[in-house]
Design an enzyme around this catalytic site. Structure first.
Site, mmCIF file in Angstrom:
data_model
loop_
_atom_site.group_PDB
_atom_site.id
_atom_site.type_symbol
_atom_site.label_atom_id
_atom_site.label_comp_id
_atom_site.label_asym_id
_atom_site.label_seq_id
_atom_site.Cartn_x
_atom_site.Cartn_y
_atom_site.Cartn_z
ATOM 1 C CG ASP A 215 -49.865 -24.970 -22.630
ATOM 2 O OD1 ASP A 215 -49.159 -23.996 -22.956
ATOM 3 O OD2 ASP A 215 -50.814 -25.392 -23.312
ATOM 4 C CG HIS B 282 -20.528 -16.965 -15.828
ATOM 5 N ND1 HIS B 282 -20.780 -17.694 -14.689
ATOM 6 C CD2 HIS B 282 -19.448 -17.545 -16.394
ATOM 7 C CE1 HIS B 282 -19.880 -18.664 -14.578
ATOM 8 N NE2 HIS B 282 -19.058 -18.596 -15.599
ATOM 9 C CG ASP C 21 -17.072 -19.956 -21.870
ATOM 10 O OD1 ASP C 21 -17.303 -21.139 -22.192
ATOM 11 O OD2 ASP C 21 -16.714 -19.622 -20.723
ATOM 12 C CG ASP D 291 -16.480 -24.924 -20.482
ATOM 13 O OD1 ASP D 291 -16.678 -23.898 -21.147
ATOM 14 O OD2 ASP D 291 -16.336 -24.917 -19.233
ATOM 15 C CG HIS E 41 -11.825 -17.002 -13.946
ATOM 16 N ND1 HIS E 41 -10.999 -17.967 -14.481
ATOM 17 C CD2 HIS E 41 -11.972 -16.061 -14.919
ATOM 18 C CE1 HIS E 41 -10.680 -17.626 -15.722
ATOM 19 N NE2 HIS E 41 -11.244 -16.464 -16.012
ATOM 20 C CG HIS F 127 -14.849 -25.972 -14.398
ATOM 21 N ND1 HIS F 127 -15.452 -26.852 -15.265
ATOM 22 C CD2 HIS F 127 -14.777 -24.797 -15.076
ATOM 23 C CE1 HIS F 127 -15.747 -26.221 -16.391
ATOM 24 N NE2 HIS F 127 -15.342 -24.974 -16.313
ATOM 25 C CG HIS G 45 -19.090 -25.261 -13.544
ATOM 26 N ND1 HIS G 45 -19.685 -24.081 -13.189
ATOM 27 C CD2 HIS G 45 -18.283 -24.944 -14.592
ATOM 28 C CE1 HIS G 45 -19.251 -23.101 -13.975
ATOM 29 N NE2 HIS G 45 -18.409 -23.609 -14.840
ATOM 30 C CD GLU H 231 -12.757 -22.084 -17.374
ATOM 31 O OE1 GLU H 231 -13.321 -21.053 -17.751
ATOM 32 O OE2 GLU H 231 -13.359 -23.098 -16.988
ATOM 33 C CE1 TYR I 32 -12.166 -12.804 -18.859
ATOM 34 C CE2 TYR I 32 -10.965 -13.253 -16.824
ATOM 35 C CZ TYR I 32 -11.624 -13.698 -17.950
ATOM 36 O OH TYR I 32 -11.723 -15.045 -18.178
ATOM 37 N NE ARG J 203 -13.797 -17.824 -19.984
ATOM 38 C CZ ARG J 203 -14.625 -16.812 -19.807
ATOM 39 N NH1 ARG J 203 -14.231 -15.739 -19.150
ATOM 40 N NH2 ARG J 203 -15.850 -16.844 -20.290
ATOM 41 C CD GLU K 186 -13.607 -23.127 -20.600
ATOM 42 O OE1 GLU K 186 -14.364 -22.265 -21.085
ATOM 43 O OE2 GLU K 186 -13.891 -23.766 -19.560
#
Ligand code: GLY
Ligand code: MN
Ligand code: MN
Length: 444
Positions: free
Chosen positions: A39, A243, A260, A271, A350, A354, A361, A384, A388, A406, A408
């Site tokens: 619940d 991610h 990130d 972001d 990548h 975006h 996104h 971004e 890697y 990265r 961004e």
């Protein structure tokens, strides 16, 4: 708190209705309540399209827009006031509040929708809805249509066209108004502060979640209800997992940590990614990769302006990164050939960004008529790039393995180029090292 003013919701509804075909109706449900376990519910987050048109924060509600309806074009079905439920769960607007505080022309209890909505649809030629994204609601809609069909012998006229609302609505959402940019600046400001706090707190021996806690503290202190997406706090080789969400590893001396993370204000996302050394000082290899990613991001900013197309920024990052990887000896060959064969994808897999808005996104087409979309004032996007180097990459010297970087930032296209919303976070090697050194001195 900075938020979208009421007048803007009304302007958006009018703008949408002006684009709908004559004699049509649009119907949108609020987000469903998601059960976490038994619940216990997940924190409620309104559906972005529903929020965009209403600012109405409650579940169990349906927006109906009926351009030209004599008794009001904006009808809201929502929960009734209920003293006992409000004692347990919090206040409800009720039908009076929907009209008084949220600009509805007409409001009905959600429990009456099956009786009332078929009558509102009846006689309209077209129904606009977000078909396919909410199967349960799609079924309800068909039930309401079938009620009308079953009365056809009495002269009832069911609609004969069903139109996906997304195309109109998502194109509107792609262009941010001044009020939206203001909210996004605020989300960016708070997120920038959160990254600074995490940089200052960074120490070997802490865990990734220790830094996540610093982020969460700034988000909530700034008034954000929640992060815009699951924060990524990835130290050492985890930085090569795009991610990564586990956020439970130990921060080790000599490792980088990639964060990130961004908060959400009034349902608008920020972001941000920054990558810094756990101990406050980049190693020569970490610095070389970091500065290459940074240079590629700078090149991308130069490609964001009205009349440049969506992919130009990405192409700029690919060129700078590929050339840089050759220079560092991580790729071998001619830059043009390595770009053509997509050899850079072993390190940069990548895209450079975006759309950004109510969804991290965000909605909006990237191509129109098969061509990359041309940028226009008010479009918001991330920039971004990243590199890697897989921990098990046998093609590179050992000293490079496991480095993931990265960087961004969030931008909005302006008349002359772009505004960087997230410039409040240090970004050069010198700035980051200075900030971290100052934090250590203070703590000592
Ligand atoms: N935070 C997910 C992304 O950067 O797209
Ligand atoms: Mn992003
Ligand atoms: Mn991100």
């Amino acid at each position: 708190m900075i938020h979208i003013p009421k007048s803007e919701y009304s302007r958006r509804r009018k703008a949408l209705m002006a684009q709908m075909e004559p004699n049509s109706i649009a119907i949108l449900p609020a987000a469903a309540v998601a059960i976490r376990n038994r619940d216990v519910e997940h924190v409620y987050r309104q559906d972005s399209d529903f929020q965009y048109l209403s600012g109405f924060p409650e579940p169990h509600a349906v927006i109906v827009l009926i351009p030209g309806r004599e008794h009001g074009e904006y009808v809201l079905f929502c929960r009734e006031r209920n003293a006992e439920r409000e004692l347990w769960d919090g206040l409800r607007a009720g039908q009076e509040g929907a009209i008084r505080d949220f600009g509805a022309d007409d409001a009905f209890p959600i429990t009456d929708i099956d009786d009332i909505l078929p009558g509102l649809i009846e006689g309209r030629d077209r129904v606009y809805s977000a078909m396919g994204s909410n199967p349960e609601f799609d079924r309800h809609l068909m039930d309401w249509i079938n009620v009308i069909r079953s009365k056809a012998h009495l002269g009832a006229q069911p609609p004969n066209e069903f139109v996906a609302l997304d195309h109109l609505l998502h194109d509107m959402r792609l262009y941010k108004s001044a009020a939206e940019v203001k909210v996004m600046r605020e989300a960016a400001r708070i997120s920038a502060q959160a990254h600074i706090r995490a940089m200052q707190a960074s120490r070997a021996g802490l865990h990734e979640f220790s830094l996540e806690a610093e982020l969460d503290y700034e988000f909530r202190k700034g008034g954000a209800k929640m992060p815009a997406y699951g924060s990524i706090v990835a130290a050492g080789r985890n930085s090569c997992i795009l991610h990564y969400q586990q956020n439970d590893a130990v921060l080790k001396d000599g490792d980088l940590v990639l964060i990130d993370a961004g908060c959400e204000i009034d349902c608008y996302a920020s972001d941000i990614t920054r990558t810094w050394p756990v101990n406050g000082k980049y190693s020569p290899e970490q610095k070389a990769i970091y500065e290459l990613v940074l240079a590629s991001q700078e090149a991308a900013f130069n490609e964001i302006a009205p009349n440049k197309h969506w992919n130009q920024a990405h192409e700029a990052t690919v060129r700078v990164i590929t050339a840089g990887l050759v220079k560092l000896g991580l790729l071998q060959g001619e830059v043009d050939e390595l770009i053509a064969s997509e050899a850079y994808k072993a390190f940069y897999m990548h895209r450079a960004g975006h759309w950004l808005g109510m969804d991290v996104h965000d909605v909006g087409e990237y191509k129109v008529g098969g061509e990359w979309r041309v940028l226009e004032v008010g479009m918001a996007l991330t920039v971004e790039p990243g590199i890697y180097i897989a921990p098990d990459n046998q093609n590179v010297a050992k000293k490079w393995r496991g480095i993931g970087v990265r960087i961004e930032d969030d931008v909005v296209v302006t008349k002359t180029g772009c505004e960087i919303l997230t410039k409040g976070v240090p970004k050069t090697v010198a700035e980051i090292e200075a900030l971290m050194a100052a934090a250590r001195t203070q703590a000592a």
